[in-house]
Design an enzyme around this catalytic site. Structure first.
Site, mmCIF file in Angstrom:
data_model
loop_
_atom_site.group_PDB
_atom_site.id
_atom_site.type_symbol
_atom_site.label_atom_id
_atom_site.label_comp_id
_atom_site.label_asym_id
_atom_site.label_seq_id
_atom_site.Cartn_x
_atom_site.Cartn_y
_atom_site.Cartn_z
ATOM 1 N N GLY A 178 0.824 -1.200 0.000
ATOM 2 C CA GLY A 178 0.000 0.000 0.000
ATOM 3 C C GLY A 178 0.858 1.249 0.000
ATOM 4 O O GLY A 178 2.009 1.239 0.455
ATOM 5 N N GLY A 199 1.047 -5.431 1.508
ATOM 6 C CA GLY A 199 -0.242 -5.624 0.862
ATOM 7 C C GLY A 199 -0.135 -6.079 -0.578
ATOM 8 O O GLY A 199 -1.052 -6.706 -1.110
ATOM 9 N N GLU A 253 6.824 -4.302 7.906
ATOM 10 C CA GLU A 253 5.975 -3.363 8.646
ATOM 11 C C GLU A 253 6.497 -2.970 10.026
ATOM 12 O O GLU A 253 6.294 -1.838 10.467
ATOM 13 C CB GLU A 253 4.558 -3.936 8.778
ATOM 14 C CG GLU A 253 3.756 -3.936 7.488
ATOM 15 C CD GLU A 253 4.026 -5.143 6.609
ATOM 16 O OE1 GLU A 253 3.387 -5.260 5.547
ATOM 17 O OE2 GLU A 253 4.889 -5.977 6.974
ATOM 18 N N ASP A 266 -0.114 -7.179 8.052
ATOM 19 C CA ASP A 266 -1.574 -7.239 7.989
ATOM 20 C C ASP A 266 -2.018 -7.920 6.700
ATOM 21 O O ASP A 266 -1.415 -8.889 6.292
ATOM 22 C CB ASP A 266 -2.170 -5.827 8.151
ATOM 23 C CG ASP A 266 -1.789 -4.906 7.007
ATOM 24 O OD1 ASP A 266 -0.605 -4.906 6.596
ATOM 25 O OD2 ASP A 266 -2.667 -4.166 6.513
#
Length: 373
Positions: free
Chosen positions: A66, A111, A134, A142
């Site tokens: 992302g 992502g 992350e 995630d």
């Protein structure tokens, strides 16, 4: 080829190819892109003429994840909209009714990696680079990664998720993140063969990819995967503090570059992020992909709110904006991150406009998709 802004599509009889098209930004996902992907995937699944969906990236990356810099600069509710759509895509891919193949050439992180890894056929190659970086950004792995990282051999998922270790294509195949390894020079021919076959039969698709595959790509001499015994011994510990202590004990017996790097990667990461990440991955061992995504959505919305901790914004500043690579984490030490703080990330948000992630009902699932739930 019909352009749809930051996403391109290609039609070949009963095959549809989706191409992520922000090559200068390593195909980092924007709200526009996730909205387009959601629309396309839904349309292709409902279209009886579509038998196979191929996904790939333009340029030197599959997808770098992302566009977190943009997310850090917007309101938390705007970020929540982005993640609700991104997580819905991950759920759609994980439970997709049509056969889907991801051609993972180049960088696949966060992502971006999830777009491929939740799918049925995950083809890596010589220049594939996977990571979940992350914790170094003050965030956590995630996009459903607590589902697939927790299912890697032993405690390799905890290692990859907490340290941000970078894996190449051969390592991804060895640990199960990839289903096939196809040499780079054969990747275009594979894509052509898949289009010409014009079928969605998983067995036929698997056989076609198999014919182009290197069945046993050689792991590099210093592969992370060769350290699985030590990883299992250290990363099976109950807490992050105990993991680091076990690594330091191992270093006392046998210090080398890998042990040193692993310890430093953990000590440089956000202490809050490490504790959230470990708990999330451990929870994922006992949950299906749907539950994992709902839990992770709660966590990320809490991160974006910034009430408990602002490490995500500090990580984006230090690594992406100012690029001084010297984030000032707060709390600064693991022992200062209380259980109550960590618990708050796993609870519903105290905001009247917020609600838990609502994933679509998926009727008529295949046995492959049902196994993930």
């Amino acid at each position: 080829m019909a352009p749809t802004s930051q996403v391109l599509t290609k039609h070949s009889s009963n095959v549809r190819t989706i191409i992520l098209n922000r090559p200068q930004q390593l195909n980092a996902l924007t709200l526009e892109m996730v909205s387009q992907l959601l629309e396309l995937l839904n349309a292709y699944e409902e279209d009886p003429s579509v038998k196979l969906v191929i996904m790939k990236g333009e340029g030197r990356a599959f997808c770098a994840g992302g566009d977190v810099a943009a997310l850090a600069n917007g309101s938390w509710k705007q970020g929540a909209v982005f993640f609700s759509r991104a997580y819905t895509i991950d759920y759609l891919v994980a439970t997709y009714a049509k056969t889907q193949v991801s051609l993972i050439r180049g960088i696949a992180m966060g992502g971006g990696a999830a777009l491929a890894i939740h799918g049925r056929f995950r083809v890596v190659t010589d220049n594939t680079l996977f990571a979940m970086p992350e914790t170094a950004l003050g965030s956590f792995p995630d996009v459903g990664s607590s589902y697939y990282l927790s299912r890697l051999p032993g405690f390799f998922g905890e290692y990859v998720g907490l340290t941000g270790a970078r894996l190449d294509g051969a390592e991804m195949l060895a640990c199960g993140l990839a289903t096939h390894f196809v040499p780079l020079e054969k990747l275009s021919s594979l894509e052509d063969a898949l289009c010409k076959a014009n079928t969605g039969d998983p067995e036929i698709i698997n056989n076609i990819i198999h014919d182009f595959s290197n069945k046993n790509p050689k792991l590099k001499e210093k592969s992370h995967y060769f350290r699985l015994k030590t990883i299992n011994s250290c990363f099976s510990q109950r807490t992050v503090e105990e993991i680091i202590s076990a690594l330091e004990e191992e270093a006392d017996r046998n210090m080398d570059d890998w042990i040193s790097w692993t310890i430093q990667a953990l000590k440089k990461a956000s202490p809050t992020s490490l504790k959230i990440s470990l708990r999330s991955i451990r929870a994922g061992r006992l949950q299906g992909v749907r539950q994992c995504l709902i839990r992770e959505y709660r966590i990320f919305c809490t991160i974006l709110q910034g009430k408990v901790c602002k490490d995500f914004f500090e990580g984006c500043r230090a690594l992406l904006k100012d690029k001084d690579k010297n984030p000032k984490w707060e709390p600064s030490k693991l022992e200062l991150v209380s259980k109550q703080m960590v618990d708050s990330y796993f609870a519903p948000l105290d905001d009247e406009d917020w609600e838990d992630l609502k994933l679509p009902v998926r009727p008529n699932l295949t046995s492959y998709a049902i196994s993930k739930l």
